[in-house]
Design a protein around this motif. Structure first.
Motif, PDB file in Angstrom:
ATOM      1  N   THR A 196       0.819  -1.066  -0.030  1.00  0.00           N
ATOM      2  CA  THR A 196       0.103   0.019   0.053  1.00  0.00           C
ATOM      3  C   THR A 196       0.947   1.151   0.212  1.00  0.00           C
ATOM      4  OG1 THR A 196      -1.906   1.050   1.092  1.00  0.00           O
ATOM      5  CG2 THR A 196      -0.118   0.225   2.478  1.00  0.00           C
TER       6      THR A 196
ATOM      7  N   TRP B 188      -2.172   6.460  -1.465  1.00  0.00           N
ATOM      8  CA  TRP B 188      -3.615   5.362  -1.553  1.00  0.00           C
ATOM      9  C   TRP B 188      -4.671   5.909  -0.321  1.00  0.00           C
ATOM     10  CZ3 TRP B 188      -7.071   2.290   0.101  1.00  0.00           C
ATOM     11  CH2 TRP B 188      -7.936   1.596  -0.747  1.00  0.00           C
TER      12      TRP B 188
ATOM     13  N   CYS C 130     -20.843  -0.208  13.444  1.00  0.00           N
ATOM     14  CA  CYS C 130     -20.293   1.088  13.477  1.00  0.00           C
ATOM     15  C   CYS C 130     -21.563   2.052  13.863  1.00  0.00           C
ATOM     16  CB  CYS C 130     -19.920   1.748  12.077  1.00  0.00           C
ATOM     17  SG  CYS C 130     -18.645   0.745  11.352  1.00  0.00           S
TER      18      CYS C 130
ATOM     19  N   ARG D  16      -4.621  -5.858   2.643  1.00  0.00           N
ATOM     20  CA  ARG D  16      -4.552  -4.421   2.594  1.00  0.00           C
ATOM     21  C   ARG D  16      -6.043  -3.718   2.381  1.00  0.00           C
ATOM     22  NH1 ARG D  16      -2.438  -3.073  -3.366  1.00  0.00           N
ATOM     23  NH2 ARG D  16      -4.181  -4.105  -4.698  1.00  0.00           N
ATOM     24  N   ASN D  17      -7.089  -4.733   1.997  1.00  0.00           N
ATOM     25  CA  ASN D  17      -8.301  -4.218   1.874  1.00  0.00           C
ATOM     26  C   ASN D  17      -9.012  -3.726   3.249  1.00  0.00           C
ATOM     27  OD1 ASN D  17      -8.909  -4.605  -0.775  1.00  0.00           O
ATOM     28  ND2 ASN D  17      -8.607  -6.765  -0.374  1.00  0.00           N
TER      29      ASN D  17
ATOM     30  N   VAL E  34      -5.729  -1.108   6.513  1.00  0.00           N
ATOM     31  CA  VAL E  34      -5.382   0.261   6.499  1.00  0.00           C
ATOM     32  C   VAL E  34      -6.431   1.121   7.214  1.00  0.00           C
ATOM     33  CG1 VAL E  34      -3.984  -0.171   4.749  1.00  0.00           C
ATOM     34  CG2 VAL E  34      -6.378   0.810   4.166  1.00  0.00           C
ATOM     35  N   ILE E  35      -7.856   0.666   7.120  1.00  0.00           N
ATOM     36  CA  ILE E  35      -8.826   1.397   7.456  1.00  0.00           C
ATOM     37  C   ILE E  35      -9.031   1.643   9.029  1.00  0.00           C
ATOM     38  CG2 ILE E  35     -11.317   1.608   7.275  1.00  0.00           C
ATOM     39  CD1 ILE E  35     -11.096  -0.219   4.858  1.00  0.00           C
TER      40      ILE E  35
ATOM     41  N   LEU F  45     -20.040  -7.080   5.053  1.00  0.00           N
ATOM     42  CA  LEU F  45     -19.209  -6.874   6.067  1.00  0.00           C
ATOM     43  C   LEU F  45     -19.426  -7.629   7.323  1.00  0.00           C
ATOM     44  CD1 LEU F  45     -17.315  -4.938   7.423  1.00  0.00           C
ATOM     45  CD2 LEU F  45     -18.961  -3.270   7.541  1.00  0.00           C
TER      46      LEU F  45
ATOM     47  N   GLN G  18     -14.737  -7.599   4.378  1.00  0.00           N
ATOM     48  CA  GLN G  18     -15.587  -6.492   3.793  1.00  0.00           C
ATOM     49  C   GLN G  18     -15.396  -6.258   2.236  1.00  0.00           C
ATOM     50  OE1 GLN G  18     -16.296  -1.955   5.389  1.00  0.00           O
ATOM     51  NE2 GLN G  18     -14.330  -2.006   4.334  1.00  0.00           N
TER      52      GLN G  18
ATOM     53  N   LYS H 129     -16.387  -2.008  -1.778  1.00  0.00           N
ATOM     54  CA  LYS H 129     -17.252  -1.265  -3.027  1.00  0.00           C
ATOM     55  C   LYS H 129     -18.799  -1.161  -2.404  1.00  0.00           C
ATOM     56  CE  LYS H 129     -14.782  -1.305  -7.467  1.00  0.00           C
ATOM     57  NZ  LYS H 129     -13.726  -0.615  -7.055  1.00  0.00           N
TER      58      LYS H 129
ATOM     59  N   PHE I 253     -19.512   0.793   0.634  1.00  0.00           N
ATOM     60  CA  PHE I 253     -19.208   2.267   0.255  1.00  0.00           C
ATOM     61  C   PHE I 253     -20.676   2.875  -0.599  1.00  0.00           C
ATOM     62  CE2 PHE I 253     -18.204   5.784  -2.471  1.00  0.00           C
ATOM     63  CZ  PHE I 253     -17.107   6.479  -1.619  1.00  0.00           C
TER      64      PHE I 253
ATOM     65  N   ALA J  76     -15.996   6.499   8.597  1.00  0.00           N
ATOM     66  CA  ALA J  76     -15.454   5.604   7.899  1.00  0.00           C
ATOM     67  C   ALA J  76     -14.491   6.035   6.596  1.00  0.00           C
ATOM     68  CB  ALA J  76     -16.668   4.733   7.445  1.00  0.00           C
TER      69      ALA J  76
ATOM     70  N   ARG K 180     -14.767  10.508   1.962  1.00  0.00           N
ATOM     71  CA  ARG K 180     -15.752  10.549   0.663  1.00  0.00           C
ATOM     72  C   ARG K 180     -17.190  10.280   1.248  1.00  0.00           C
ATOM     73  NH1 ARG K 180     -13.782   6.770  -3.495  1.00  0.00           N
ATOM     74  NH2 ARG K 180     -12.786   5.606  -1.781  1.00  0.00           N
ATOM     75  N   ILE K 181     -17.477   9.313   2.114  1.00  0.00           N
ATOM     76  CA  ILE K 181     -18.806   8.955   2.696  1.00  0.00           C
ATOM     77  C   ILE K 181     -19.267  10.220   3.449  1.00  0.00           C
ATOM     78  CG2 ILE K 181     -20.250   7.617   4.019  1.00  0.00           C
ATOM     79  CD1 ILE K 181     -18.170   5.192   3.367  1.00  0.00           C
TER      80      ILE K 181
ATOM     81  N   ASN L 112     -11.000   4.240  11.362  1.00  0.00           N
ATOM     82  CA  ASN L 112     -12.218   4.079  12.026  1.00  0.00           C
ATOM     83  C   ASN L 112     -12.206   3.109  12.831  1.00  0.00           C
ATOM     84  OD1 ASN L 112     -14.867   2.755  11.748  1.00  0.00           O
ATOM     85  ND2 ASN L 112     -14.942   2.266   9.622  1.00  0.00           N
TER      86      ASN L 112
ATOM     87  N   PHE M 295     -23.364   4.632   9.770  1.00  0.00           N
ATOM     88  CA  PHE M 295     -23.616   3.280   8.785  1.00  0.00           C
ATOM     89  C   PHE M 295     -22.701   2.293   9.203  1.00  0.00           C
ATOM     90  CE2 PHE M 295     -23.487   0.624   5.206  1.00  0.00           C
ATOM     91  CZ  PHE M 295     -24.610   0.370   4.955  1.00  0.00           C
TER      92      PHE M 295
HETATM   93  O1  UT7 Z   1     -17.319   1.555   8.996  1.00  0.00           O
HETATM   94  C1  UT7 Z   1     -18.294   0.628   8.441  1.00  0.00           C
HETATM   95  C2  UT7 Z   1     -18.719   0.756   7.068  1.00  0.00           C
HETATM   96  N1  UT7 Z   1     -17.541   0.595   6.342  1.00  0.00           N
HETATM   97  C3  UT7 Z   1     -17.307   1.369   5.016  1.00  0.00           C
HETATM   98  O2  UT7 Z   1     -18.029   2.449   5.078  1.00  0.00           O
HETATM   99  C4  UT7 Z   1     -16.060   1.346   4.287  1.00  0.00           C
HETATM  100  C5  UT7 Z   1     -16.761   1.732   2.566  1.00  0.00           C
HETATM  101  N2  UT7 Z   1     -15.683   1.297   1.813  1.00  0.00           N
HETATM  102  C6  UT7 Z   1     -14.882   2.095   1.496  1.00  0.00           C
HETATM  103  O3  UT7 Z   1     -14.591   3.165   2.314  1.00  0.00           O
HETATM  104  C7  UT7 Z   1     -13.814   1.921   0.426  1.00  0.00           C
HETATM  105  O4  UT7 Z   1     -14.667   1.039  -0.452  1.00  0.00           O
HETATM  106  C8  UT7 Z   1     -12.400   1.637   0.689  1.00  0.00           C
HETATM  107  C9  UT7 Z   1     -11.521   2.734   1.329  1.00  0.00           C
HETATM  108  C10 UT7 Z   1     -12.608   0.173   1.623  1.00  0.00           C
HETATM  109  C11 UT7 Z   1     -11.687   1.092  -0.522  1.00  0.00           C
HETATM  110  O5  UT7 Z   1     -11.744   2.213  -1.463  1.00  0.00           O
HETATM  111  P1  UT7 Z   1     -12.110   2.185  -3.038  1.00  0.00           P
HETATM  112  O6  UT7 Z   1     -11.829   3.382  -3.679  1.00  0.00           O
HETATM  113  O7  UT7 Z   1     -13.492   1.531  -2.937  1.00  0.00           O
HETATM  114  O8  UT7 Z   1     -11.158   1.043  -3.501  1.00  0.00           O
HETATM  115  P2  UT7 Z   1     -11.402  -0.172  -4.269  1.00  0.00           P
HETATM  116  O9  UT7 Z   1     -12.102  -1.322  -3.142  1.00  0.00           O
HETATM  117  O10 UT7 Z   1     -12.239  -0.169  -5.310  1.00  0.00           O
HETATM  118  O11 UT7 Z   1      -9.957  -0.602  -4.911  1.00  0.00           O
HETATM  119  C12 UT7 Z   1      -9.428   0.283  -5.992  1.00  0.00           C
HETATM  120  C13 UT7 Z   1      -8.099  -0.471  -6.163  1.00  0.00           C
HETATM  121  C14 UT7 Z   1      -8.096  -2.053  -6.488  1.00  0.00           C
HETATM  122  O12 UT7 Z   1      -7.150  -2.408  -7.385  1.00  0.00           O
HETATM  123  P3  UT7 Z   1      -7.481  -2.691  -8.740  1.00  0.00           P
HETATM  124  O13 UT7 Z   1      -8.388  -3.789  -8.728  1.00  0.00           O
HETATM  125  O14 UT7 Z   1      -8.222  -1.295  -9.210  1.00  0.00           O
HETATM  126  O15 UT7 Z   1      -6.317  -2.958  -9.292  1.00  0.00           O
HETATM  127  C15 UT7 Z   1      -7.425  -2.629  -5.080  1.00  0.00           C
HETATM  128  O16 UT7 Z   1      -6.783  -3.888  -5.100  1.00  0.00           O
HETATM  129  O17 UT7 Z   1      -7.225  -0.232  -4.977  1.00  0.00           O
HETATM  130  C16 UT7 Z   1      -6.509  -1.491  -4.552  1.00  0.00           C
HETATM  131  N3  UT7 Z   1      -6.524  -1.394  -3.097  1.00  0.00           N
HETATM  132  C17 UT7 Z   1      -5.345  -1.012  -2.539  1.00  0.00           C
HETATM  133  N4  UT7 Z   1      -4.189  -0.291  -2.921  1.00  0.00           N
HETATM  134  C18 UT7 Z   1      -3.246   0.198  -2.256  1.00  0.00           C
HETATM  135  C19 UT7 Z   1      -7.418  -1.770  -2.052  1.00  0.00           C
HETATM  136  N5  UT7 Z   1      -6.897  -1.644  -0.947  1.00  0.00           N
HETATM  137  C20 UT7 Z   1      -5.744  -1.132  -1.115  1.00  0.00           C
HETATM  138  C21 UT7 Z   1      -4.500  -0.558  -0.313  1.00  0.00           C
HETATM  139  N6  UT7 Z   1      -3.609   0.077  -0.856  1.00  0.00           N
HETATM  140  N7  UT7 Z   1      -4.720  -0.532   1.046  1.00  0.00           N
END
Ligand code: UT7
Length: 326
Positions: A28, A32, A112, A151-152, A155-156, A190, A215, A218, A221, A254, A257-258, A282, A312
């Motif tokens: 990561t 990012w 949450c 990493r998904n 980091v959060i 989740l 989780q 996407k 989110f 969380a 952007r939300i 978070n 949420f």
């Molecule tokens: O609190 C309870 C409720 N939870 C939430 O509200 C969380 C809601 N979700 C989110 O906040 C976002 O979806 C995340 C922060 C978890 C992820 O952000 P995203 O903009 O939706 O990213 P994504 O999952 O669409 O991933 C985009 C890209 C992917 O790579 P490819 O497939 O485009 O090549 C992921 O593999 O980013 C990659 N990626 C990372 N890269 C670097 C995913 N995690 C990471 C990371 N570092 N930690």
């Protein structure tokens, strides 16, 4: 009679985990994490430190600030998805740790949204006239259920606890309204898949890493953006309040952007929105009470100010709460 928040407090563990620390652990980057979530660092418990320990610190701070003695506390409500152990509520452990000999209490599990659920429960019990000093805490030790090779998710999340003392209000200030909702069909997006009665802990569940948070970021989110924005706007409309009348919006932290989407939907300007996700990440049920205490410490609130909470989370669960500050 309304219930009012008389006192606020928070506890964050000493140890921190920065984005650059995470860069050494998973694939990561600071860029990012910052651009996708707004997070710079998060706090993590030390070995042996559990959710009830963080709650104890919050409860003691609430009693010190309010001048209440442990035996004056009637009820302890703990919103958490990470209790110390599966059987024995965190509330019971906190009751013992602070010597609240006249209190009863229980845990509320709503991920949450847990703190807003617990606040509504506590407020209604105060309004009943039977309970006068109610401690409501949101706390989660997310590091205990996070896979630090994923990493998904790693980091959060962060660890932390925040809470309030609820007391009867002697005027029209206090908790005005709440809208709370759930849609359990979202459970699969989740969750922690194992460790409960459906899939008790076994060698297989451990090998498959099923005791960690899963989780679908996407999907979560998408639901979070829509539902947190809708429920924030709905409570304002229901109470004939315009965005410009709000002093402070304290949303679940969380993802920046939300938060921005919900603030936009309610027509709020940047200075009306509390964002502290950068410092803490978070903390699940901890985010709103921690942010509230940050606002109180920064002297952002004065009597009669309108404050809006919105959250949420997993379940799915979501909700909002409107408060006239006292
Ligand atoms: O609190 C309870 C409720 N939870 C939430 O509200 C969380 C809601 N979700 C989110 O906040 C976002 O979806 C995340 C922060 C978890 C992820 O952000 P995203 O903009 O939706 O990213 P994504 O999952 O669409 O991933 C985009 C890209 C992917 O790579 P490819 O497939 O485009 O090549 C992921 O593999 O980013 C990659 N990626 C990372 N890269 C670097 C995913 N995690 C990471 C990371 N570092 N930690």
């Amino acid at each position: 009679m309304k219930a009012k928040i008389s006192t606020t407090a928070k506890y964050l563990p000493k140890k921190t985990l920065t984005n650059s620390d995470l860069e050494k652990m998973v694939d990561t980057s600071n860029e990012w994490i910052l651009s996708r979530t707004g997070i710079e660092k998060r706090h993590i418990v030390s070995e042996g430190e559990a959710t009830s320990d963080m709650c104890k610190e919050v409860a003691i701070a609430l009693m010190e600030k309010s001048g209440k003695k442990p035996e004056e506390i009637d009820l302890i409500l703990i919103a958490t998805s990470t209790p110390d152990v599966p059987v024995v509520s965190t509330a019971a452990l906190v009751q013992d740790k602070i010597g609240a000999t006249n209190a009863w209490g229980y845990d509320i599990v709503a991920a949450c949204t847990g703190f807003v659920y617990a606040m509504e429960t506590g407020a209604k019990l105060v309004e009943s006239g039977k309970y006068k000093n109610v401690i409501v805490i949101g706390a989660d030790t997310m590091s205990s259920i996070i896979d630090y090779t994923d990493r998904n998710t790693c980091v959060i999340f962060g660890d932390g606890a925040g809470g309030v003392l609820l007391e009867p209000s002697d005027d029209d200030c206090g908790i005005l309204d709440a809208i709370l909702l759930a849609d359990g069909s979202g459970h699969k997006y989740l969750t922690v898949p194992a460790g409960g009665s459906l899939r008790p802990a076994s060698k297989e569940t451990i090998d498959k890493k099923m005791h960690y948070v899963y989780q679908d970021g996407k999907t979560v989110f998408k639901f979070a953006v829509k539902n947190m924005a809708d429920v924030s706007k709905e409570i304002l409309d229901k109470n004939n309040i315009l965005g410009k009348d709000l002093k402070l919006f304290i949303p679940h932290q969380a993802n920046k952007r939300i938060i921005d989407a919900a603030a936009k939907r309610c027509g709020l300007s940047e200075d009306q929105v509390l964002v502290n996700i950068g410092k803490y990440g978070n903390t699940t049920a901890g985010t709103i009470p921690i942010a509230l205490d940050d606002a109180v410490e920064a002297k952002m609130l004065k009597k009669n100010d309108l404050v809006l909470f919105a959250a949420f989370g997993g379940g799915f669960t979501w909700g909002s709460m409107l408060i006239k500050w006292s």
